[in-house]
Design a protein around this motif. Structure first.
Motif, PDB file in Angstrom:
ATOM      1  N   GLN A  85      -0.577  -5.596   5.886  1.00 21.02           N
ATOM      2  CA  GLN A  85      -0.825  -6.803   6.667  1.00 21.02           C
ATOM      3  C   GLN A  85      -0.765  -6.516   8.159  1.00 21.02           C
ATOM      4  O   GLN A  85      -1.467  -7.128   8.961  1.00 21.02           O
ATOM      5  N   THR A  86       0.074  -5.554   8.551  1.00 22.08           N
ATOM      6  CA  THR A  86       0.270  -5.258   9.962  1.00 22.08           C
ATOM      7  C   THR A  86      -0.927  -4.513  10.545  1.00 22.08           C
ATOM      8  O   THR A  86      -1.639  -3.786   9.843  1.00 22.08           O
ATOM      9  N   SER A  87      -1.111  -4.671  11.834  1.00 23.94           N
ATOM     10  CA  SER A  87      -2.244  -4.027  12.512  1.00 23.94           C
ATOM     11  C   SER A  87      -1.899  -2.622  12.990  1.00 23.94           C
ATOM     12  O   SER A  87      -2.752  -1.923  13.524  1.00 23.94           O
ATOM     13  N   THR A  88      -0.639  -2.204  12.807  1.00 23.12           N
ATOM     14  CA  THR A  88      -0.219  -0.882  13.288  1.00 23.12           C
ATOM     15  C   THR A  88      -0.413   0.206  12.240  1.00 23.12           C
ATOM     16  O   THR A  88      -0.173   1.369  12.519  1.00 23.12           O
ATOM     17  N   GLY A 102       1.354 -15.762 -12.180  1.00 23.33           N
ATOM     18  CA  GLY A 102       1.746 -17.073 -12.687  1.00 23.33           C
ATOM     19  C   GLY A 102       1.179 -18.212 -11.875  1.00 23.33           C
ATOM     20  O   GLY A 102       1.821 -19.256 -11.732  1.00 23.33           O
ATOM     21  N   GLY A 103       0.000 -18.028 -11.315  1.00 17.77           N
ATOM     22  CA  GLY A 103      -0.623 -19.073 -10.512  1.00 17.77           C
ATOM     23  C   GLY A 103      -0.196 -19.086  -9.062  1.00 17.77           C
ATOM     24  O   GLY A 103      -0.712 -19.885  -8.277  1.00 17.77           O
ATOM     25  N   SER A 104       0.716 -18.224  -8.662  1.00 12.94           N
ATOM     26  CA  SER A 104       1.185 -18.165  -7.279  1.00 12.94           C
ATOM     27  C   SER A 104       0.581 -16.952  -6.570  1.00 12.94           C
ATOM     28  O   SER A 104       0.557 -15.853  -7.138  1.00 12.94           O
ATOM     29  N   PRO A 105       0.097 -17.116  -5.341  1.00 14.98           N
ATOM     30  CA  PRO A 105      -0.463 -15.966  -4.615  1.00 14.98           C
ATOM     31  C   PRO A 105       0.639 -15.020  -4.162  1.00 14.98           C
ATOM     32  O   PRO A 105       1.693 -15.442  -3.697  1.00 14.98           O
ATOM     33  N   VAL A 106       0.382 -13.741  -4.309  1.00 15.97           N
ATOM     34  CA  VAL A 106       1.338 -12.705  -3.899  1.00 15.97           C
ATOM     35  C   VAL A 106       0.615 -11.741  -2.967  1.00 15.97           C
ATOM     36  O   VAL A 106      -0.491 -11.281  -3.276  1.00 15.97           O
ATOM     37  N   SER A 107       1.233 -11.443  -1.849  1.00 18.27           N
ATOM     38  CA  SER A 107       0.669 -10.508  -0.882  1.00 18.27           C
ATOM     39  C   SER A 107       1.485  -9.220  -0.912  1.00 18.27           C
ATOM     40  O   SER A 107       2.721  -9.264  -0.869  1.00 18.27           O
ATOM     41  N   ALA A 108       0.778  -8.082  -0.981  1.00 14.97           N
ATOM     42  CA  ALA A 108       1.472  -6.795  -1.103  1.00 14.97           C
ATOM     43  C   ALA A 108       0.913  -5.790  -0.107  1.00 14.97           C
ATOM     44  O   ALA A 108      -0.306  -5.703   0.097  1.00 14.97           O
ATOM     45  N   ASP A 109       1.819  -5.040   0.535  1.00  8.65           N
ATOM     46  CA  ASP A 109       1.434  -3.871   1.321  1.00  8.65           C
ATOM     47  C   ASP A 109       1.435  -2.680   0.368  1.00  8.65           C
ATOM     48  O   ASP A 109       2.478  -2.318  -0.187  1.00  8.65           O
ATOM     49  N   LEU A 170       9.318 -10.653 -10.572  1.00  4.52           N
ATOM     50  CA  LEU A 170       8.802  -9.598  -9.698  1.00  4.52           C
ATOM     51  C   LEU A 170       9.879  -8.673  -9.131  1.00  4.52           C
ATOM     52  O   LEU A 170       9.673  -7.452  -9.082  1.00  4.52           O
ATOM     53  N   PRO A 171      11.041  -9.196  -8.664  1.00  2.00           N
ATOM     54  CA  PRO A 171      12.033  -8.273  -8.090  1.00  2.00           C
ATOM     55  C   PRO A 171      12.490  -7.177  -9.043  1.00  2.00           C
ATOM     56  O   PRO A 171      12.838  -6.075  -8.605  1.00  2.00           O
ATOM     57  N   THR A 172      12.486  -7.451 -10.341  1.00  5.27           N
ATOM     58  CA  THR A 172      12.972  -6.454 -11.310  1.00  5.27           C
ATOM     59  C   THR A 172      11.838  -5.755 -12.050  1.00  5.27           C
ATOM     60  O   THR A 172      12.105  -4.932 -12.923  1.00  5.27           O
ATOM     61  N   SER A 173      10.586  -6.059 -11.713  1.00  5.98           N
ATOM     62  CA  SER A 173       9.451  -5.498 -12.467  1.00  5.98           C
ATOM     63  C   SER A 173       8.491  -4.715 -11.579  1.00  5.98           C
ATOM     64  O   SER A 173       7.392  -4.376 -12.021  1.00  5.98           O
ATOM     65  N   GLN A 174       8.890  -4.404 -10.339  1.00  5.18           N
ATOM     66  CA  GLN A 174       7.966  -3.771  -9.407  1.00  5.18           C
ATOM     67  C   GLN A 174       7.557  -2.372  -9.859  1.00  5.18           C
ATOM     68  O   GLN A 174       6.387  -1.993  -9.754  1.00  5.18           O
ATOM     69  N   GLN A 175       8.528  -1.580 -10.347  1.00  3.76           N
ATOM     70  CA  GLN A 175       8.211  -0.223 -10.757  1.00  3.76           C
ATOM     71  C   GLN A 175       7.230  -0.214 -11.924  1.00  3.76           C
ATOM     72  O   GLN A 175       6.253   0.546 -11.930  1.00  3.76           O
ATOM     73  N   GLY A 201       6.469  -2.243   0.927  1.00  2.00           N
ATOM     74  CA  GLY A 201       7.408  -3.257   1.389  1.00  2.00           C
ATOM     75  C   GLY A 201       7.602  -4.299   0.307  1.00  2.00           C
ATOM     76  O   GLY A 201       6.953  -4.259  -0.744  1.00  2.00           O
ATOM     77  N   PRO A 202       8.484  -5.267   0.534  1.00  3.21           N
ATOM     78  CA  PRO A 202       8.711  -6.314  -0.460  1.00  3.21           C
ATOM     79  C   PRO A 202       7.449  -7.148  -0.675  1.00  3.21           C
ATOM     80  O   PRO A 202       6.657  -7.364   0.249  1.00  3.21           O
ATOM     81  N   LEU A 203       7.267  -7.601  -1.896  1.00  2.00           N
ATOM     82  CA  LEU A 203       6.161  -8.503  -2.189  1.00  2.00           C
ATOM     83  C   LEU A 203       6.399  -9.835  -1.487  1.00  2.00           C
ATOM     84  O   LEU A 203       7.520 -10.330  -1.422  1.00  2.00           O
ATOM     85  N   ARG A 204       5.340 -10.422  -0.960  1.00  2.00           N
ATOM     86  CA  ARG A 204       5.451 -11.680  -0.230  1.00  2.00           C
ATOM     87  C   ARG A 204       4.921 -12.839  -1.076  1.00  2.00           C
ATOM     88  O   ARG A 204       3.772 -12.822  -1.518  1.00  2.00           O
ATOM     89  N   LEU A 205       5.797 -13.845  -1.261  1.00  2.00           N
ATOM     90  CA  LEU A 205       5.457 -15.053  -2.003  1.00  2.00           C
ATOM     91  C   LEU A 205       5.456 -16.242  -1.048  1.00  2.00           C
ATOM     92  O   LEU A 205       6.018 -16.169   0.050  1.00  2.00           O
ATOM     93  N   PRO A 206       4.872 -17.374  -1.456  1.00  3.95           N
ATOM     94  CA  PRO A 206       4.992 -18.582  -0.632  1.00  3.95           C
ATOM     95  C   PRO A 206       6.458 -18.912  -0.369  1.00  3.95           C
ATOM     96  O   PRO A 206       7.306 -18.716  -1.256  1.00  3.95           O
ATOM     97  N   PRO A 207       6.801 -19.403   0.833  1.00  7.21           N
ATOM     98  CA  PRO A 207       8.217 -19.614   1.209  1.00  7.21           C
ATOM     99  C   PRO A 207       9.010 -20.460   0.220  1.00  7.21           C
ATOM    100  O   PRO A 207      10.164 -20.143  -0.070  1.00  7.21           O
TER     101      PRO A 207
END
Length: 314
Positions: A85-88, A102-109, A170-175, A201-207
């Protein structure tokens, strides 16, 4: 007739070459260098040998006709590219991979380690480089920015659905998620080498969903801590009970031993033994007697030892 045609072709080539030379462009003098760790495909764009099937794999300094030929260079070493997501990192644009869980958008680096290969195709005179370019008609940079990123996004979505993941998992299933995505990406792009897919980095979910997951996780941690404390208290109580039981058992065994000893001693005492012991005591007393009576002990008012008590003078 054939000679006339050849002469016309030769004349046309001379005129064309002269015209281009006068403009400072000489056909056939273009050059590219294919550095170590790279492989090039020299592709004819015209003539009987045109097309990717007849392309030559080239390395080093390559001369080619810039009008009738093309040289596409591929890195054959493994390179890691970050889609973030970062420009650097990577591109100045947002290249993060977005998929649904599960119907929720997830953003991942996401970082993907990949490379191209000149491996020979079975039963053919072409390589996987030929097959890649025939399929995508893209340079490595164009492929990475479009097909590869889209393929990663699709694989993340497919794997999340196959694993029946929910946002709270997600926190326990990333690997497990990234390993399956790596396999999926390799199957999707068999003409390249996918060495690894990783989360940067950590997966990003809606707040609001992330807040709910954090609260649920905190509640689980508190419950686990309480359960651990309860088990600790129970273990300490059990240890104390066991210690008390052990000490009581020791006391019981000591009492039993003492009672048994008394019983044995009582069983060994007979009238004859008692009489013998009395005689021994009497004999010892007689042996110690010096033939005198007990001494008279005087007190302020009484004399002991005479038959007639006398009152002391005041």
């Amino acid at each position: 007739m054939m000679k006339i045609k050849n002469a016309v072709s030769l004349l046309y080539a001379v005129v064309l070459g002269t015209g281009l030379s006068s403009c400072g462009v000489v056909p056939g003098t273009s050059m590219k260098t294919v550095e170590p760790g790279y492989a090039g495909l020299k592709i004819n764009l015209y003539g009987k040998t045109k097309g990717i099937d007849n392309a030559q794999v080239v390395t080093g300094r390559v001369w080619y006709n810039g009008y009738t030929e093309q040289v596409v260079i591929f890195p054959t070493f493994i390179n890691t590219y970050p889609f973030t997501q970062t420009s650097t990192e990577g591109s100045p644009n947002d290249e993060s991979v977005i998929f649904s869980v599960g119907g929720s958008p997830v953003s991942a680096d996401v970082g993907v380690s990949f490379g191209f290969t000149g491996e020979q195709l079975p039963g053919k005179n072409t390589t996987k480089l030929h097959q890649f370019y025939e399929t995508y008609r893209k340079t490595p940079e164009q492929f990475r920015a479009n097909e590869l990123r889209n393929g990663l996004r699709n694989c993340f979505g497919e794997v999340a659905e196959q694993l029946k993941l929910t946002p709270s998992m997600l926190p326990t299933s990333q690997q497990k998620l990234v390993v399956a995505v790596s396999d999926c990406t390799q199957k999707r792009f068999p003409t390249i080498v996918i060495q690894d897919v990783s989360l940067l980095g950590p997966l990003r979910l809606p707040p609001d969903i992330q807040k709910s997951i954090d609260e649920q996780f905190a509640a689980q941690q508190a419950a686990q801590t309480a359960e651990s404390n309860r088990r600790k208290v129970e273990a300490e109580a059990a240890a104390n009970v066991a210690k008390a039981k052990g000490e009581a058992q020791v006391t019981i065994e000591q009492a039993r031993a003492e009672a048994e000893a008394n019983r044995l001693r009582a069983g060994s005492v007979t009238p004859q033994l008692l009489e013998l012991e009395r005689l021994r005591v009497e004999r010892s007393r007689i042996q110690k007697w010096d033939g005198q009576h007990a001494p008279t002990i005087q007190t302020p008012n009484v004399q002991l030892g005479n038959n007639n008590a006398q009152t002391a003078n005041p």
